[in-house]
Design a protein around this motif. Structure first.
Motif, PDB file in Angstrom:
ATOM      1  N   ASP A 179      -5.307  24.502  -0.244  1.00 52.60           N
ATOM      2  CA  ASP A 179      -4.774  24.400   0.821  1.00 52.60           C
ATOM      3  C   ASP A 179      -2.678  25.917   1.690  1.00 52.60           C
ATOM      4  O   ASP A 179      -2.567  25.587   1.624  1.00 52.60           O
ATOM      5  CB  ASP A 179      -3.862  23.434   2.175  1.00 52.60           C
ATOM      6  N   SER A 180      -3.677  27.192   1.296  1.00 52.97           N
ATOM      7  CA  SER A 180      -2.455  28.206   0.761  1.00 52.97           C
ATOM      8  C   SER A 180      -2.553  28.567   2.305  1.00 52.97           C
ATOM      9  O   SER A 180      -1.331  29.833   2.496  1.00 52.97           O
ATOM     10  CB  SER A 180      -2.949  29.370   0.256  1.00 52.97           C
ATOM     11  N   GLN A 181      -4.115  28.387   3.260  1.00 52.97           N
ATOM     12  CA  GLN A 181      -3.636  28.986   4.744  1.00 52.97           C
ATOM     13  C   GLN A 181      -3.745  31.045   4.531  1.00 52.97           C
ATOM     14  O   GLN A 181      -3.474  31.700   5.166  1.00 52.97           O
ATOM     15  CB  GLN A 181      -2.037  28.846   5.279  1.00 52.97           C
ATOM     16  N   PRO A 187       1.198  23.857   2.178  1.00 55.48           N
ATOM     17  CA  PRO A 187       0.707  24.879   1.769  1.00 55.48           C
ATOM     18  C   PRO A 187       2.376  26.413   1.719  1.00 55.48           C
ATOM     19  O   PRO A 187       1.699  27.105   0.819  1.00 55.48           O
ATOM     20  CB  PRO A 187       0.844  25.630   3.191  1.00 55.48           C
ATOM     21  N   GLN A 192       1.687  28.698  -1.419  1.00 50.16           N
ATOM     22  CA  GLN A 192       2.842  30.070  -1.206  1.00 50.16           C
ATOM     23  C   GLN A 192       2.726  30.930  -1.632  1.00 50.16           C
ATOM     24  O   GLN A 192       3.543  31.792  -2.849  1.00 50.16           O
ATOM     25  CB  GLN A 192       2.521  30.669   0.524  1.00 50.16           C
TER      26      GLN A 192
END
Length: 301
Positions: free
Chosen positions: A179-181, A267, A271
């Motif tokens: 879920d790092s976008q 996220p 990141q």
């Protein structure tokens, strides 16, 4: 009567310093996963990963010892020196990761609620996991290329760094899928493309070296690797600039971790991990480029 068995066995495979290191790897690895399987226990993805590391490394080490002791490796159509050097470096990275993850998630000082016996088994397994890492690191130290020595490419600093670069890229990919976008902006998608391209090419370089097929290529492999490494440095420089800007600048992302962000599924955390290991890999590629100017490839060792 003339003996026929002796000349076919290579006793140096188990009596040399490298052979002793491999025997210790096999012993410590077997002890570690036996302790965990018997009473230590493991669960979830973290525990499964650790068990995979110990069993996988144990199996390959047994294979290497068997092949060298019986000279069977001469029948394989691979560059044996490159294969063993690459595996030793990979096993070192995997074992140190497991040696950190297992005690972090499964070891506790108190007995409740798992019981004192299970706790003791987990502590013992963690100790032997550390010994597994030391044994593999010792092999890397013993087999690494010395100044002026003609050796396999994967035993050189540049070759060993290729394994580390691929391993770091796997960590980046793990953070990307958590879920790092990364698909939020085109710029971050470019960074993903950089990580993917460099990982694939690095794996291809390792594969050609291990299989010993570099001499069959129609282009100069060593020069192509240097050119690729230079290109990888430029690509990672772009990712090292773009990723932090589009993730931590207030215009696009958040400079600080959101207060309501769930632990383990945030996220921002993913990141941050990606940003850190982007700089790690950038440094690795820079060092690789520097060392690649000082080595010569040997594909047949």
């Amino acid at each position: 009567m003339e003996s026929t068995g002796g000349p076919y066995l290579n006793t140096a495979a188990v009596t040399s310093p490298v052979g002793i290191a491999r025997l210790l790897q096999m012993t410590f690895g077997c002890t570690t996963f036996s302790l965990v399987a018997h009473r230590g226990g493991f669960s979830a993805a973290y525990g499964t990963f650790c068990m995979f590391v110990w069993t996988f490394c144990f199996a390959i080490t047994v294979f290497i010892i068997t092949c060298e002791f019986t000279h069977l490796h001469s029948c394989l159509s691979i560059s044996w020196g490159n294969f063993t050097a690459a595996f030793a470096m990979l096993a070192t990275l995997m074992s140190v990761t497991a040696a950190v993850i297992y005690p972090l998630y499964f070891v506790q000082l108190g007995c409740y609620p798992i019981g004192c016996e299970v706790r003791d088994f987990r502590i013992a397994a963690s100790v032997f996991a550390g010994l597994v890492f030391i044994a593999y690191a010792a092999e890397v130290f013993l087999t690494r290329a010395k100044p002026g020595q003609v050796t396999s490419y994967m035993a050189t600093v540049s070759g060993l760094l290729k394994i580390v670069q691929a391993f770091v890229a796997c960590i980046i990919f793990g953070a990307l899928v958590n879920d790092s976008q990364h698909d939020k902006y085109v710029a971050t998608q470019w960074c993903v493309a950089v990580y993917s391209f460099c990982f694939v090419v690095t794996v291809v370089v390792v594969a050609f070296s291990v299989t010993g097929k570099t001499a069959l290529l129609w282009f100069p492999f060593e020069r192509s690797v240097v050119i690729y490494t230079f290109g990888a440095v430029l690509l990672y420089v772009s990712a090292a600039v773009i990723w932090p800007v589009f993730c931590f600048d207030s215009k696009y992302g958040s400079p600080r971790r959101p207060d309501l962000c769930a632990k383990g599924r945030c996220p921002w955390d993913s990141q941050l991990v990606i940003a850190i290991f982007t700089y790690v890999n950038l440094l690795l590629y820079i060092v690789d480029l520097a060392y690649s100017q000082r080595i010569r490839f040997v594909s047949h060792l």
